[in-house]
Design a protein around this motif. Structure first.
Motif, PDB file in Angstrom:
ATOM      1  N   ALA A 150       0.743  -1.119  -0.015  1.00 32.01           N
ATOM      2  CA  ALA A 150      -0.049  -0.003  -0.122  1.00 32.01           C
ATOM      3  C   ALA A 150       0.936   1.258   0.079  1.00 32.01           C
ATOM      4  N   VAL A 151       1.902   1.086   0.822  1.00 30.31           N
ATOM      5  CA  VAL A 151       2.818   2.443   0.676  1.00 30.31           C
ATOM      6  C   VAL A 151       3.424   2.707  -0.541  1.00 30.31           C
ATOM      7  N   ALA A 152       3.625   1.568  -1.237  1.00 33.67           N
ATOM      8  CA  ALA A 152       4.441   1.677  -2.388  1.00 33.67           C
ATOM      9  C   ALA A 152       3.678   2.013  -3.504  1.00 33.67           C
ATOM     10  N   ARG A 153       2.325   1.943  -3.253  1.00 29.50           N
ATOM     11  CA  ARG A 153       1.383   2.311  -4.430  1.00 29.50           C
ATOM     12  C   ARG A 153       0.769   3.582  -4.251  1.00 29.50           C
ATOM     13  N   ARG A 180      10.341   4.944   1.094  1.00 30.82           N
ATOM     14  CA  ARG A 180      11.463   4.408   2.059  1.00 30.82           C
ATOM     15  C   ARG A 180      11.318   4.592   3.460  1.00 30.82           C
ATOM     16  N   ALA A 181      10.899   5.875   3.718  1.00 31.65           N
ATOM     17  CA  ALA A 181      10.993   6.346   5.086  1.00 31.65           C
ATOM     18  C   ALA A 181       9.721   5.821   5.745  1.00 31.65           C
ATOM     19  N   ALA A 182       8.800   5.650   5.005  1.00 28.95           N
ATOM     20  CA  ALA A 182       7.386   4.982   5.624  1.00 28.95           C
ATOM     21  C   ALA A 182       7.734   3.869   5.861  1.00 28.95           C
ATOM     22  N   VAL A 183       8.203   2.735   4.932  1.00 27.86           N
ATOM     23  CA  VAL A 183       8.384   1.491   5.273  1.00 27.86           C
ATOM     24  C   VAL A 183       9.480   1.239   6.457  1.00 27.86           C
ATOM     25  N   ARG A 184      10.434   2.028   6.460  1.00 30.33           N
ATOM     26  CA  ARG A 184      11.384   2.047   7.493  1.00 30.33           C
ATOM     27  C   ARG A 184      10.495   2.113   9.031  1.00 30.33           C
ATOM     28  N   ALA A 185       9.725   3.329   9.186  1.00 33.73           N
ATOM     29  CA  ALA A 185       9.029   3.341   9.906  1.00 33.73           C
ATOM     30  C   ALA A 185       7.888   2.224  10.488  1.00 33.73           C
TER      31      ALA A 185
END
Length: 190
Positions: A150-153, A180-185
């Motif tokens: 979902a973050v990627a899209r 990238r930052a959202a996935v790290r979070a």
């Protein structure tokens, strides 16, 4: 003598169908437009896929297979995986449009089961990363896979007005880094 290549013709039909269905959905997509775009007769759609719905399902299978082969997931770099998904979505917005149409128009009860090995593999990769201490383990690995996707899209599924409010300059670098930052979070331990 003309050599028949049914696999090539199927691929041409699927690619033409992706364009047609992304623009018009299942209900609005026309078999004759797909066949014309693929350079073949409408009858081949029925020969190879059985029906318009069968072709619609085949396009989804093609997308799933292409994503698995083209964007492998690794436990060591989930932000990089999400970034690659994001870049693929930016490069091929028709895929996101098609998937949206599929979700809107195809009743899950009528759709054929999709091969779920790819999804299981992604969940296993995240689970392994959790077990190795690379990724937080207080989130179910399957839910985390859905969140990563979902973050990627997010930059291709939100309305333009929302995107302009968040990123008025339309900076691809900002968008990549935000993924990238959202996935790290979402994944960082501690």
């Amino acid at each position: 003598m003309r050599v028949r290549d049914p696999e090539s013709k199927k691929r041409q039909l699927i690619e033409a169908a992706l364009a047609e269905f992304a623009a018009h959905g299942l209900a609005g997509g026309r078999i004759d437009a797909i066949a014309q775009r693929a350079g073949c007769s409408s009858g081949l759609v029925y020969t190879y896929f059985g029906s318009k719905e069968g072709l619609f399902d085949a396009v989804l299978g093609f997308i799933a297979t292409s994503a698995v082969e083209g964007i492998p997931i690794t436990a060591d770099d989930l932000p990089g995986y999400a970034e690659k998904l994001h870049l693929a979505g930016e490069a091929h917005p028709e895929v996101t449009r098609f998937v949206t149409w599929y979700q809107l128009e195809r009743d899950p009860a009528d759709a054929p089961p999709m091969p779920d090995e790819a999804v299981k593999h992604k969940i296993d990769v995240v689970r392994e990363a959790q077990q190795r201490g690379l990724v937080r383990d207080d989130v179910d690995p399957a839910a985390l896979v859905l969140a990563l996707q979902a973050v990627a899209r997010m930059w291709v599924t939100e309305p333009k007005r929302v995107l302009d409010a968040v990123d008025p300059g339309g900076s691809e670098e900002f968008r990549r880094q935000s993924v990238r930052a959202a996935v790290r979070a979402l994944t960082t331990v501690g």
